[in-house]
Structure formats: structure tokens, C-alpha cells
Write a protein that holds these residues in place. Structure first.
Motif, short mmCIF file in Angstrom:
data_model
loop_
_atom_site.label_atom_id
_atom_site.label_comp_id
_atom_site.label_asym_id
_atom_site.label_seq_id
_atom_site.Cartn_x
_atom_site.Cartn_y
_atom_site.Cartn_z
N VAL A 27 -8.52 21.14 -10.63
CA VAL A 27 -8.18 21.45 -11.59
C VAL A 27 -6.30 21.01 -11.78
O VAL A 27 -6.02 20.63 -10.72
CB VAL A 27 -7.94 23.37 -12.69
N THR A 28 -6.19 21.25 -13.03
CA THR A 28 -4.44 20.35 -13.40
C THR A 28 -3.92 21.71 -14.32
O THR A 28 -4.71 22.10 -14.78
CB THR A 28 -5.33 18.85 -14.02
N GLY A 29 -2.88 21.35 -14.23
CA GLY A 29 -2.09 21.78 -15.37
C GLY A 29 -2.16 23.64 -14.69
O GLY A 29 -1.90 24.37 -15.65
N PHE A 30 -2.36 23.80 -13.05
CA PHE A 30 -2.54 25.32 -12.73
C PHE A 30 -0.86 24.89 -12.57
O PHE A 30 -0.10 24.40 -11.23
CB PHE A 30 -3.19 25.36 -11.67
N PRO A 47 2.61 27.15 -7.22
CA PRO A 47 1.48 26.60 -7.56
C PRO A 47 1.89 25.69 -6.64
O PRO A 47 2.50 25.07 -7.28
CB PRO A 47 0.05 27.11 -8.24
N THR A 48 1.18 25.46 -5.58
CA THR A 48 0.87 23.76 -4.34
C THR A 48 -0.53 23.75 -4.51
O THR A 48 -0.73 24.21 -3.81
CB THR A 48 2.50 23.49 -3.30
N THR A 49 -0.43 22.50 -3.95
CA THR A 49 -1.78 21.67 -3.79
C THR A 49 -2.17 20.77 -2.72
O THR A 49 -0.85 19.71 -2.99
CB THR A 49 -2.86 21.30 -4.79
N SER A 50 -2.39 20.89 -1.98
CA SER A 50 -2.30 19.58 -1.14
C SER A 50 -3.91 19.04 -1.42
O SER A 50 -4.16 17.90 -0.17
CB SER A 50 -2.80 20.01 0.17
N THR A 55 -7.55 23.53 -4.39
CA THR A 55 -7.08 24.65 -3.22
C THR A 55 -5.54 25.19 -4.08
O THR A 55 -5.09 24.51 -3.91
CB THR A 55 -7.56 24.84 -2.31
N TRP A 56 -5.14 26.43 -4.51
CA TRP A 56 -3.70 25.92 -4.75
C TRP A 56 -3.02 27.10 -4.35
O TRP A 56 -3.67 28.54 -3.58
CB TRP A 56 -3.48 26.68 -6.10
N THR A 57 -1.46 27.08 -3.67
CA THR A 57 -1.32 27.90 -2.36
C THR A 57 0.26 28.99 -3.01
O THR A 57 0.86 27.70 -3.75
CB THR A 57 -1.28 27.89 -0.72
N ALA A 58 0.78 29.84 -2.50
CA ALA A 58 2.00 30.09 -3.64
C ALA A 58 2.24 31.52 -2.33
O ALA A 58 1.46 31.94 -1.94
CB ALA A 58 1.99 30.47 -4.45
#
Length: 137
Positions: A27-30, A47-50, A55-58
């Protein structure tokens, strides 16, 4: 579809935990603005994604002086889009997690012998609002 999990589901004073937002597709825009914290009792970092948006984490930081086992983190899915540009709909929520950032308090102090003479000793009992460890007097 989105699965929201916390690395630690029983957060105590002085702790933070990682929140993982695992989407079923990239997804984008999260952003943090898509996250609903009204029942969270805390704050969330950006939130960041790798892995290119799947998958995003914060980092979640609990609010001080809270004792609550029914906290949730939700996401408004309308704020995110898949790679084809289709916006999500509805809301996803984590399972309940506990926060205990309320410090114990002394609720009673009792002295076994209130009339001590020279050289005598007595027992002093401290009763706390919850179990404690590492009591230093």
C-alpha cells in the motif's frame, strides 16, 4: 486486509513497543494520520516500511498513569491505496493489549508494637496497591 500486532501486549511504565501493520498487499499513502488512537492510551511514531509497503512498523509509547487491559489500535483504511490506486475501505483493529503505567501506592503501614523500649525491635508492614519488587527503604 490488515493485521495489526504489538511486539509486547502487556506494556509497563518506561517501556515502548513496536506495532506492526501487515497488509495483504503493498500500500501507499499510509501515515500516522490513518491510525486511530482513541482507544490506545498512547502515542505512535510515524510508520515506516522496509518491504515496499506491505509491512509497516512504528513505535508505540503508552500514556503515563494508566492501568487498562482493553486498549486497541485501529486504522482507517480509506487513507491507503494499493499499487493499482484503489483506496481501502472500512477499518481494521488490533486485539486488546494491556497497559500498566500506574505506579503502585502505599495503602497501609502497620507497626506491630507501637510502644518500643530501648533495644527492642518490631515489625513494620507496608501494604501496596499491587505486588511490588525491588523495594528499597
Amino acid at each position: 486486509q490488515l493485521n495489526i500486532t504489538l511486539a509486547n501486549s502487556r506494556i509497563k511504565a518506561g517501556e515502548t513497543t513496536t506495532v506492526t501493520f501487515a497488509f495483504n498487499e503493498a500500500v501507499t499513502g499510509f501515515t500516522r494520520d490513518d491510525v486511530v488512537l482513541s482507544d490506545a492510551n498512547g502515542t505512535l511514531g510515524e510508520p515506516t516500511t522496509s518491504d515496499n509497503g506491505r509491512t509497516w512498523t512504528a513505535t508505540f509509547t503508552p500514556t503515563a498513569n494508566v492501568e487498562d487491559s482493553s486498549n486497541t489500535i485501529s486504522v482507517n483504511l480509506a487513507g491507503v491505496t494499493n499499487t493499482a490506486g484503489t483506496a481501502g475501505s472500512g477499518q481494521a483493529s488490533s486485539t486488546n493489549y494491556g497497559i500498566d503505567t500506574r505506579r503502585p501506592t502505599v495503602v497501609a503501614i502497620t507497626v506491630a508494637d507501637m510502644h518500643l523500649g530501648i533495644g527492642e525491635t518490631t515489625t513494620v508492614t507496608f501494604t501496596f496497591s499491587e505486588a511490588v519488587t525491588d523495594l528499597v527503604l
